[in-house]
Design a protein around this motif. Sequence first.
Motif, PDB file in Angstrom:
ATOM      1  N   PRO A  49      37.412  60.446  20.197  1.00  0.00           N
ATOM      2  CA  PRO A  49      37.309  59.332  19.238  1.00  0.00           C
ATOM      3  C   PRO A  49      35.976  58.596  19.369  1.00  0.00           C
ATOM      4  N   ASN A  50      35.502  58.111  18.244  1.00  0.00           N
ATOM      5  CA  ASN A  50      34.299  57.275  18.221  1.00  0.00           C
ATOM      6  C   ASN A  50      34.643  55.811  17.950  1.00  0.00           C
ATOM      7  N   SER A  51      35.561  55.600  16.991  1.00  0.00           N
ATOM      8  CA  SER A  51      35.917  54.228  16.615  1.00  0.00           C
ATOM      9  C   SER A  51      37.293  54.209  15.968  1.00  0.00           C
ATOM     10  N   TYR A  52      37.924  53.030  16.018  1.00  0.00           N
ATOM     11  CA  TYR A  52      39.231  52.806  15.393  1.00  0.00           C
ATOM     12  C   TYR A  52      39.120  51.617  14.441  1.00  0.00           C
ATOM     13  N   LYS A  53      39.860  51.707  13.356  1.00  0.00           N
ATOM     14  CA  LYS A  53      40.150  50.541  12.513  1.00  0.00           C
ATOM     15  C   LYS A  53      41.670  50.414  12.485  1.00  0.00           C
ATOM     16  N   VAL A  54      42.174  49.383  13.144  1.00  0.00           N
ATOM     17  CA  VAL A  54      43.623  49.217  13.299  1.00  0.00           C
ATOM     18  C   VAL A  54      44.066  47.967  12.542  1.00  0.00           C
ATOM     19  N   LYS A  55      45.056  48.121  11.678  1.00  0.00           N
ATOM     20  CA  LYS A  55      45.660  46.989  10.972  1.00  0.00           C
ATOM     21  C   LYS A  55      47.141  46.967  11.319  1.00  0.00           C
ATOM     22  N   VAL A  56      47.619  45.818  11.814  1.00  0.00           N
ATOM     23  CA  VAL A  56      49.020  45.688  12.229  1.00  0.00           C
ATOM     24  C   VAL A  56      49.604  44.423  11.615  1.00  0.00           C
ATOM     25  N   GLN A  57      50.799  44.572  11.056  1.00  0.00           N
ATOM     26  CA  GLN A  57      51.524  43.420  10.529  1.00  0.00           C
ATOM     27  C   GLN A  57      52.862  43.313  11.246  1.00  0.00           C
ATOM     28  N   PRO A  58      52.976  42.363  12.186  1.00  0.00           N
ATOM     29  CA  PRO A  58      54.258  42.175  12.876  1.00  0.00           C
ATOM     30  C   PRO A  58      55.149  41.182  12.125  1.00  0.00           C
ATOM     31  N   PHE A  59      56.451  41.445  12.136  1.00  0.00           N
ATOM     32  CA  PHE A  59      57.446  40.543  11.551  1.00  0.00           C
ATOM     33  C   PHE A  59      58.339  40.042  12.694  1.00  0.00           C
ATOM     34  N   PRO A  60      57.953  38.920  13.325  1.00  0.00           N
ATOM     35  CA  PRO A  60      58.636  38.503  14.554  1.00  0.00           C
ATOM     36  C   PRO A  60      60.118  38.207  14.375  1.00  0.00           C
ATOM     37  N   GLU A  61      60.495  37.567  13.273  1.00  0.00           N
ATOM     38  CA  GLU A  61      61.911  37.233  13.106  1.00  0.00           C
ATOM     39  C   GLU A  61      62.749  38.472  12.846  1.00  0.00           C
ATOM     40  N   GLU A  62      62.198  39.430  12.100  1.00  0.00           N
ATOM     41  CA  GLU A  62      62.953  40.647  11.777  1.00  0.00           C
ATOM     42  C   GLU A  62      62.892  41.679  12.903  1.00  0.00           C
ATOM     43  N   GLY A  63      61.869  41.612  13.759  1.00  0.00           N
ATOM     44  CA  GLY A  63      61.801  42.503  14.909  1.00  0.00           C
ATOM     45  C   GLY A  63      61.210  43.867  14.621  1.00  0.00           C
ATOM     46  N   TYR A  64      60.296  43.946  13.658  1.00  0.00           N
ATOM     47  CA  TYR A  64      59.632  45.226  13.437  1.00  0.00           C
ATOM     48  C   TYR A  64      58.184  44.970  13.051  1.00  0.00           C
ATOM     49  N   PHE A  65      57.393  46.045  13.009  1.00  0.00           N
ATOM     50  CA  PHE A  65      55.997  45.944  12.614  1.00  0.00           C
ATOM     51  C   PHE A  65      55.623  47.178  11.802  1.00  0.00           C
ATOM     52  N   LYS A  66      54.533  47.067  11.073  1.00  0.00           N
ATOM     53  CA  LYS A  66      53.991  48.210  10.342  1.00  0.00           C
ATOM     54  C   LYS A  66      52.479  48.085  10.308  1.00  0.00           C
ATOM     55  N   GLY A  67      51.802  49.180   9.959  1.00  0.00           N
ATOM     56  CA  GLY A  67      50.353  49.120   9.908  1.00  0.00           C
ATOM     57  C   GLY A  67      49.742  50.462   9.610  1.00  0.00           C
ATOM     58  N   GLU A  68      48.445  50.512   9.759  1.00  0.00           N
ATOM     59  CA  GLU A  68      47.712  51.758   9.549  1.00  0.00           C
ATOM     60  C   GLU A  68      46.532  51.805  10.504  1.00  0.00           C
ATOM     61  N   VAL A  69      46.112  53.028  10.839  1.00  0.00           N
ATOM     62  CA  VAL A  69      44.971  53.207  11.722  1.00  0.00           C
ATOM     63  C   VAL A  69      44.063  54.282  11.139  1.00  0.00           C
ATOM     64  N   ARG A  70      42.769  54.045  11.240  1.00  0.00           N
ATOM     65  CA  ARG A  70      41.757  55.022  10.842  1.00  0.00           C
ATOM     66  C   ARG A  70      40.878  55.285  12.062  1.00  0.00           C
ATOM     67  N   ILE A  71      40.835  56.550  12.458  1.00  0.00           N
ATOM     68  CA  ILE A  71      40.125  56.916  13.683  1.00  0.00           C
ATOM     69  C   ILE A  71      38.975  57.849  13.315  1.00  0.00           C
ATOM     70  N   ASN A  72      37.762  57.440  13.644  1.00  0.00           N
ATOM     71  CA  ASN A  72      36.591  58.299  13.455  1.00  0.00           C
ATOM     72  C   ASN A  72      36.430  59.163  14.700  1.00  0.00           C
ATOM     73  N   VAL A  73      36.405  60.487  14.506  1.00  0.00           N
ATOM     74  CA  VAL A  73      36.386  61.414  15.634  1.00  0.00           C
ATOM     75  C   VAL A  73      35.269  62.442  15.465  1.00  0.00           C
ATOM     76  N   THR A  74      34.894  63.052  16.575  1.00  0.00           N
ATOM     77  CA  THR A  74      33.878  64.109  16.590  1.00  0.00           C
ATOM     78  C   THR A  74      34.443  65.341  17.278  1.00  0.00           C
ATOM     79  N   TRP A  75      34.162  66.514  16.706  1.00  0.00           N
ATOM     80  CA  TRP A  75      34.585  67.784  17.299  1.00  0.00           C
ATOM     81  C   TRP A  75      33.622  68.157  18.427  1.00  0.00           C
ATOM     82  N   GLN A  76      34.160  68.314  19.620  1.00  0.00           N
ATOM     83  CA  GLN A  76      33.361  68.766  20.760  1.00  0.00           C
ATOM     84  C   GLN A  76      33.371  70.290  20.872  1.00  0.00           C
ATOM     85  N   GLU A  77      34.449  70.908  20.399  1.00  0.00           N
ATOM     86  CA  GLU A  77      34.579  72.363  20.345  1.00  0.00           C
ATOM     87  C   GLU A  77      35.329  72.711  19.068  1.00  0.00           C
TER      88      GLU A  77
END
Length: 857
Positions: A49-77
Amino acid sequence: MASKFGRIFTIIVISYLVSQVTCHSKRSIDLIAAHSLISDTRLPKEISPNSYKVKVQPFPEEGYFKGEVRINVTWQESTDLITLHAHNELEISEKDIAVIQFMADDESEKLSSSPMLPSPIKLIKIERVPKKPLIVLHMEKPLNRGSQCEIQLGFAGKMYNDTSEALFRHQYIDTVSGEKKWYVATHFRPNLARRVFPCFDEPALKATFLVSVARQKHMTALSNMPLINSEEIENQPGWVWDHFEQTPVMSTFTVGFVVSEFVYVERNKTEDDKDMGLDIKVWSRPDYLDMLKNVSDKIIRSLEILQDFWGVPYPLPKLDCFALPNYQATKPADNWGLILFKESELTSKKTWHISQELVYQWLGSLATPFWWSDAHINNALNRYVTAYTTLELNYGYETFNNWPTTMLYSIYYEFSKRYPHGKTTAIKQDSVSAKTELVFRMLNYTLGESTFKHGLQKFMTDRQYKTFFGDDIWAALNDQANFDSVLPKDATVNAIAASWITKDRLPVINVVRNYADNTVNITQKVYLRERPHDVPDQDKLLWWIPIVLVKQNKLDFKNTTPAIWMQKEKTVTLTDMPGSDFFIIVNPEEIGPFPVNYDQQNWNMLSNFLIHDKDRLKIPVNTRAKLLHDAWNLAYAGDLCFDTALDMTLFLKHEKEYIAWDPIFTMIDHIGRHIDSPEIHRKFQIYIRDILEPLYIELASESKEGESDGKAHLRSTSKTFLCQAGYKPCIEEAQAAFKKWMDSENPDEGNPVANQYICPVFQWGTKEEWEFGLQRIINFPPSRKQNERTYLLKTLAGCPLDSWKIERLLNITVLETNGNFSDNDVSLIFSMLAGRARGYTTLFNFLEKNWFTIKTK
């Protein structure tokens, strides 16, 4: 009934044999807080990995969360598989998964600034690996080395409030409004980021992070870095996205955020403050904030010491520390720039909790172990630097100045067993880490503080924003030691350290002087306490041991340069020793983690000097404690006569320091439990009263305002042991307090007697007092807390020295048909009796005397 008495017989026999053969296994080990090594499936190395963009939305009263992640990666092989960590409970929708490759524009690929155009990659299969926290993306074709992609995944999961791991929520009561409120926080160490978002969850796979957290408008969100901006969320009234600055490269376990309604206190700056250019805030629930006003001062002072120690500035622009209500983790969450504590840890007078987590901001976050196999070295160095920082702060010095003696006693005990650690991985890992910490301390003394400090600064400068192996630390110290010319020929720091940390043993050295020619012969062997001493290949175990030596005719405890290193040699001889009228001390201040034995004449001179010489305090308290502790450890091991060990305690009549007393309290307890002869036990009690009474009188019975924790603890402990030894003023005080209970109209309603008085009364009091305690157990009302009854039963069984009291209790619980005592009560009584010689002897005699009656029942 037969099965019950079969169990009784088994418990009695086992208790008796355990007490006789392995009695010292009862001593507790105070080192269990280990970061156990992690057995984990390693990710393939083809992609990083080179970098992450992480978005998280927690719902404390309901007890769950959701989100999305974008990971920039480089092939070593070249590979057509993308493997990520994702916990089995983490929900990942296949329709939200995409892989976008960035390809150079053909027309401008020759230009250095050629743009990268996005191109979707077709996925032919998405696989969740059974029983492993892995997700594998199968691509239509492999990509070559150097290729770059962005992996996009949506995720959702549950937040729990019965743990403080991963992404968790906890509820608390706002005492001002009376409302129940929630907060949300993260604790990803050691490998729990995968529970929240798909990632490359290994410490070596560092990357930058852009974190965005959704919150309700009345709450506040914080993350590792400062806030960039906030924006309202479309179609979700009252919700806001907070976007934070990009982090430096870091491991997934150091990512963190908190969403809460907490408020903060900032540091009150003075004219003497150094401008660190750092934003420091301490957060808590509003009604707790007044308790934290001085915390930021401790933080800033610790940071100043650590910046000087590492030679590297604190690496982030801000630091937020939280005091969390109902926080359940055993250790703080040391996210980079965002540290989570229990409320009690931040309000404590002690500062090591704070110092330890600040050390991790460098050693763990800035420079990170490549894999968990190096975690014990990271942990050991952290503990050493924590102790250094705490002592430098001079906050509550006496609450921490028993370092490292308490730890030394524990590892001496653990590594002297025939089978160290048993099958307990946690004890082994922490013992190894503790021993490695002492190796760092030994190197600081023997290489010199300047060399040691500059070596670690070199290490931190070289490995900042990178990962390291344990050998990197030793190599940096070795390079500095060679530069400063402080190592003996053919020696390396790595070889010295390896001789200590690769063995589950510690050495003992024997110092035998030849007073005719003023020489001394020094030999090393394995230190073993448990008998028989038949450890395989023990003659082959040898260490690099620094021989630091102090002579009575020149009591210089500041020069810690070794007179010689035992270079894995069994024997060395030193000349130019003082005459036969002067003692020598080897390994003063416990520079190395090993006990030292002397010839009898040298022991006698040490004892006489400490008892009679007006210059006794020229021997520092840590060395006085070491001499005591060595004598008793060697006596337990069969390498020294117990009369010599007892002679070494006689100077305690003049001793006022808790550090010196600490080992003797352990000895008194251990020996006292195993003296069965009434005559010998009476003499032992006279001995205890003789050495402890002057100390107790000196300290006075009541604490004084502003006195140190060490002095208060010494008063309390000395009083406890004096009471156990039958000190008349203590017994009278206990009986006076107990009489108030006996004279109360309804004694079964509650116990007005402090716990500290109950055992002395049951041990030394009258038959009437003991019988009164027995009736309180029999008549104990179910409406009261059962732990009060348990404590009363434990003291009633475990404290008395009179055999008739023990027999009376056994008659009622074992022989009589009495419904007031359960099988668990009987087991507890046996356990308490087996802890003392008089108890298990009386128990065994009772069994022998009443065997046929018990057998008939």
